[in-house]
Design an enzyme around this catalytic site. Structure first.
Site, short mmCIF file in Angstrom:
data_model
loop_
_atom_site.label_atom_id
_atom_site.label_comp_id
_atom_site.label_asym_id
_atom_site.label_seq_id
_atom_site.Cartn_x
_atom_site.Cartn_y
_atom_site.Cartn_z
N GLU A 34 0.85 -1.20 0.00
CA GLU A 34 0.00 0.00 0.00
C GLU A 34 0.88 1.25 0.00
O GLU A 34 1.82 1.35 0.79
CB GLU A 34 -0.92 -0.03 1.24
CG GLU A 34 -1.60 1.27 1.61
CD GLU A 34 -2.52 1.84 0.51
OE1 GLU A 34 -3.31 1.07 -0.06
OE2 GLU A 34 -2.43 3.06 0.26
N GLN A 35 0.52 2.20 -0.85
CA GLN A 35 1.33 3.42 -0.95
C GLN A 35 1.27 4.28 0.31
O GLN A 35 2.25 4.91 0.70
CB GLN A 35 0.92 4.23 -2.17
CG GLN A 35 -0.51 4.75 -2.13
CD GLN A 35 -0.91 5.46 -3.42
OE1 GLN A 35 -0.12 5.59 -4.34
NE2 GLN A 35 -2.14 5.94 -3.48
N ARG A 108 -16.84 4.99 6.71
CA ARG A 108 -15.93 4.26 5.81
C ARG A 108 -14.69 3.75 6.56
O ARG A 108 -14.21 2.65 6.32
CB ARG A 108 -15.51 5.24 4.71
CG ARG A 108 -14.93 4.64 3.50
CD ARG A 108 -14.44 5.73 2.57
NE ARG A 108 -13.42 5.15 1.72
CZ ARG A 108 -13.67 4.58 0.56
NH1 ARG A 108 -14.87 4.55 0.08
NH2 ARG A 108 -12.69 4.02 -0.12
N TYR A 212 -27.67 10.14 5.74
CA TYR A 212 -27.94 8.99 6.61
C TYR A 212 -27.02 8.98 7.83
O TYR A 212 -26.00 9.66 7.85
CB TYR A 212 -27.87 7.66 5.85
CG TYR A 212 -26.59 7.30 5.10
CD1 TYR A 212 -25.49 6.73 5.74
CD2 TYR A 212 -26.52 7.47 3.71
CE1 TYR A 212 -24.36 6.34 5.03
CE2 TYR A 212 -25.38 7.09 2.99
CZ TYR A 212 -24.31 6.52 3.66
OH TYR A 212 -23.19 6.14 2.96
N ASP A 291 -12.35 -1.12 -8.06
CA ASP A 291 -12.37 0.07 -8.93
C ASP A 291 -11.33 0.01 -10.05
O ASP A 291 -11.51 0.66 -11.08
CB ASP A 291 -12.10 1.34 -8.10
CG ASP A 291 -13.37 1.89 -7.45
OD1 ASP A 291 -14.42 1.23 -7.54
OD2 ASP A 291 -13.28 2.98 -6.84
C1 LIG Z 1 -18.78 9.81 -3.20
C2 LIG Z 1 -18.64 8.32 -3.14
C3 LIG Z 1 -19.52 7.56 -2.36
C4 LIG Z 1 -19.45 6.17 -2.33
N1 LIG Z 1 -20.32 5.44 -1.58
C5 LIG Z 1 -20.29 4.07 -1.62
C6 LIG Z 1 -21.23 3.27 -0.87
O1 LIG Z 1 -22.07 3.81 -0.14
N2 LIG Z 1 -21.16 1.92 -0.95
C7 LIG Z 1 -20.22 1.29 -1.74
O2 LIG Z 1 -20.21 0.05 -1.80
N3 LIG Z 1 -19.31 2.02 -2.45
C8 LIG Z 1 -19.32 3.37 -2.41
N4 LIG Z 1 -18.40 4.10 -3.12
C9 LIG Z 1 -17.40 3.40 -3.94
C10 LIG Z 1 -16.23 2.89 -3.13
O3 LIG Z 1 -15.66 3.93 -2.35
C11 LIG Z 1 -15.16 2.33 -4.08
O4 LIG Z 1 -15.78 1.60 -5.09
C12 LIG Z 1 -14.22 1.41 -3.31
O5 LIG Z 1 -13.46 2.15 -2.39
C13 LIG Z 1 -13.31 0.66 -4.27
O6 LIG Z 1 -12.41 -0.14 -3.54
P1 LIG Z 1 -10.99 -0.48 -4.16
O7 LIG Z 1 -10.29 -1.34 -3.16
O8 LIG Z 1 -11.14 -0.97 -5.54
O9 LIG Z 1 -10.25 0.92 -4.27
P2 LIG Z 1 -9.80 1.87 -3.09
O10 LIG Z 1 -10.65 1.65 -1.88
O11 LIG Z 1 -9.73 3.22 -3.70
O12 LIG Z 1 -8.35 1.37 -2.71
C14 LIG Z 1 -7.24 1.48 -3.59
C15 LIG Z 1 -5.99 1.45 -2.72
O13 LIG Z 1 -4.86 1.30 -3.56
C16 LIG Z 1 -3.82 2.18 -3.12
N5 LIG Z 1 -2.94 2.43 -4.27
C17 LIG Z 1 -3.24 3.12 -5.40
N6 LIG Z 1 -2.18 3.14 -6.23
C18 LIG Z 1 -1.19 2.45 -5.60
C19 LIG Z 1 0.16 2.13 -5.96
N7 LIG Z 1 0.70 2.53 -7.13
N8 LIG Z 1 0.91 1.41 -5.09
C20 LIG Z 1 0.39 1.01 -3.89
N9 LIG Z 1 -0.87 1.30 -3.50
C21 LIG Z 1 -1.66 1.99 -4.36
C22 LIG Z 1 -4.60 3.40 -2.62
O14 LIG Z 1 -3.82 4.18 -1.73
C23 LIG Z 1 -5.79 2.75 -1.94
O15 LIG Z 1 -5.53 2.43 -0.57
C24 LIG Z 1 -18.45 5.51 -3.12
C25 LIG Z 1 -17.54 6.25 -3.89
C26 LIG Z 1 -17.63 7.64 -3.90
C27 LIG Z 1 -16.68 8.43 -4.75
#
Ligand SMILES: Cc1cc2nc3c(=O)[nH]c(=O)nc-3n(C[C@H](O)[C@H](O)[C@H](O)COP(=O)(O)OP(=O)(O)OC[C@H]3O[C@@H](n4cnc5c(N)ncnc54)[C@H](O)[C@@H]3O)c2cc1C
Length: 371
Positions: A34-35, A108, A212, A291
């Site tokens: 993790e960065q 969160r 909420y 994502d």
């Molecule tokens: C306004 C908003 C509201 C939301 N509400 C909801 C909700 O109510 N319910 C729901 O299910 N979802 C919700 N989401 C969506 C949710 O936040 C994301 O879909 C979710 O966080 C995706 O998880 P992830 O692990 O794919 O990415 P992330 O949680 O973004 O994690 C990615 C991680 O990778 C790390 N990283 C990135 N690049 C590197 C690198 N080069 N080297 C090492 N580490 C790196 C980052 O630091 C981060 O910790 C919402 C999103 C937004 C924008």
């Protein structure tokens, strides 16, 4: 089960930690890079629908999130000004019986901490920003900003919207800026003059706001908006917004919205981005999850839920297969149609606007899905 394979998960967000938790439950070793150097408690809420809670259940986290989260009786969809009910989804015990798990609203950071507690501590390597991946005769070589390098056989890009693994795998491609911004904040309920509904989406003509509670004691309130704004392209956690702008943008909304916004002291501002669905999720010993694979607008509250589901299905596919190619093939085949549907529905922003049957989404259990 695939044995003796060196797995590197890039990203300790929702998807990366969920994958680590699921793998450790299934007896498969991994390392997480993790960065970020330290996790901080950033102000945002998150809705965990029953499908997400079922993913967490199999990681041993259901009691944890039930204890921390707020279980709403309903999700009300109301017209912005009159407050007329457009559609009410009954939640509470009814939804729990129907979909097999509760609907929870959380901070969160509480969800993230729960996932962190289920991750073996020695798997986690903070302060490791991945910069590059090389193919070597013995596997993949990963190079980090802190000048460290490691070798792996499988690299999982759980690195979010700006995924470097996605770029290495598929080449650069710009994000789709939707021209809308999410203002979001968590603040003490004690600052408000009157309580809010348990979970309400207030639908205006070209904007909406969702309000909420995010804690079991109803002592913290969260809101998130979608507002037109073509100029703002930053979606960093540090970008502050201006509450005066937010209050003005919703000054014609119902009294319940206005009183909550008048109580909120600070807000973050976040550009809403997405990408079209991908045809290819894996190749050369790398695979995308969450994502990184399928970013979506937040209008269905399913982005993190889909990342948790991905994590479970990928961990199960790795546990079931003896061959990496077949495990990754099963993973993509099982996940791509469902996540593409969630992307499309989220983009349309029609979820719950009128009568909606969420059964296809909330009824799913990634631990029992046939692989
Ligand atoms: C306004 C908003 C509201 C939301 N509400 C909801 C909700 O109510 N319910 C729901 O299910 N979802 C919700 N989401 C969506 C949710 O936040 C994301 O879909 C979710 O966080 C995706 O998880 P992830 O692990 O794919 O990415 P992330 O949680 O973004 O994690 C990615 C991680 O990778 C790390 N990283 C990135 N690049 C590197 C690198 N080069 N080297 C090492 N580490 C790196 C980052 O630091 C981060 O910790 C919402 C999103 C937004 C924008």
């Amino acid at each position: 089960m695939i044995k003796d394979i060196r797995i590197a998960i890039i990203g300790a967000g929702m998807g990366g930690l969920a994958l680590a938790s699921a793998l450790s439950r299934l007896g498969i070793q991994a390392k997480v890079f993790e960065q970020t150097k330290n996790f901080t408690r950033l102000g945002a809420g998150i809705q965990m629908s029953p499908n997400a809670v079922k993913a967490l259940r199999g990681m041993g986290l259901e009691a944890n999130v039930r204890r921390r989260g707020f279980q709403p009786e309903n999700w009300a969809n109301r017209e912005a000004n009159s407050g007329d009910m457009m559609f009410e989804l009954r939640l509470g015990k009814e939804a729990e019986a129907l979909y097999g798990a509760p609907y929870l609203q959380m901070h969160r950071a509480d969800l993230h901490s729960a996932l962190l507690e289920a991750t073996p501590p020695d798997w986690l390597h903070l302060g490791h920003k991945l910069l590059a991946v090389d193919t070597t005769p013995s596997g993949l070589s990963l190079h980090f900003e802190n000048a460290k390098s490691i070798e792996a056989d499988l690299v999982i890009g759980a690195d979010g919207l700006h995924s470097i693994i996605r770029e290495i795998l598929l080449g650069p491609s710009p994000l789709n800026a939707t021209g809308r911004v999410a203002y979001r904040a968590v603040f003490p309920a004690s600052l408000m003059k009157a309580p809010i509904g348990p979970c309400t989406k207030w639908w205006g003509e070209d904007r909406h706001i969702v309000l909420y509670y995010v804690s079991s004691k109803s002592d913290e309130v969260y809101f998130v908006t979608s507002l037109p704004d073509d100029d703002w392209k930053d979606e960093s956690w540090s970008a502050q917004g201006d509450m005066t702008v937010v209050r003005e943008a919703f000054e014609h909304f119902h009294e319940e919205v206005r009183q909550a916004l008048s109580a909120c002291p600070h807000v973050h501002r976040w550009a809403i981005m997405d990408r079209p669905s991908l045809k290819q999720w894996h190749g050369n010993g790398m695979v995308l999850l969450g994502d990184a694979a399928h970013p979506m607008t937040p209008y269905m509250a399913q982005g993190a839920a889909m990342a948790l589901e991905d994590a479970v299905v990928l961990a199960r596919a790795l546990a079931k297969s003896t061959n990496l190619g077949s495990a990754l093939g099963i993973f993509q085949q099982k996940r791509s149609a469902r996540t593409a549907k969630a992307q499309a529905v989220s983009q349309a922003n029609t979820w719950m606007r009128a009568e909606t049957d969420p059964g296809w989404c909330y009824g799913y259990d990634p631990w029992t899905e046939e692989l």
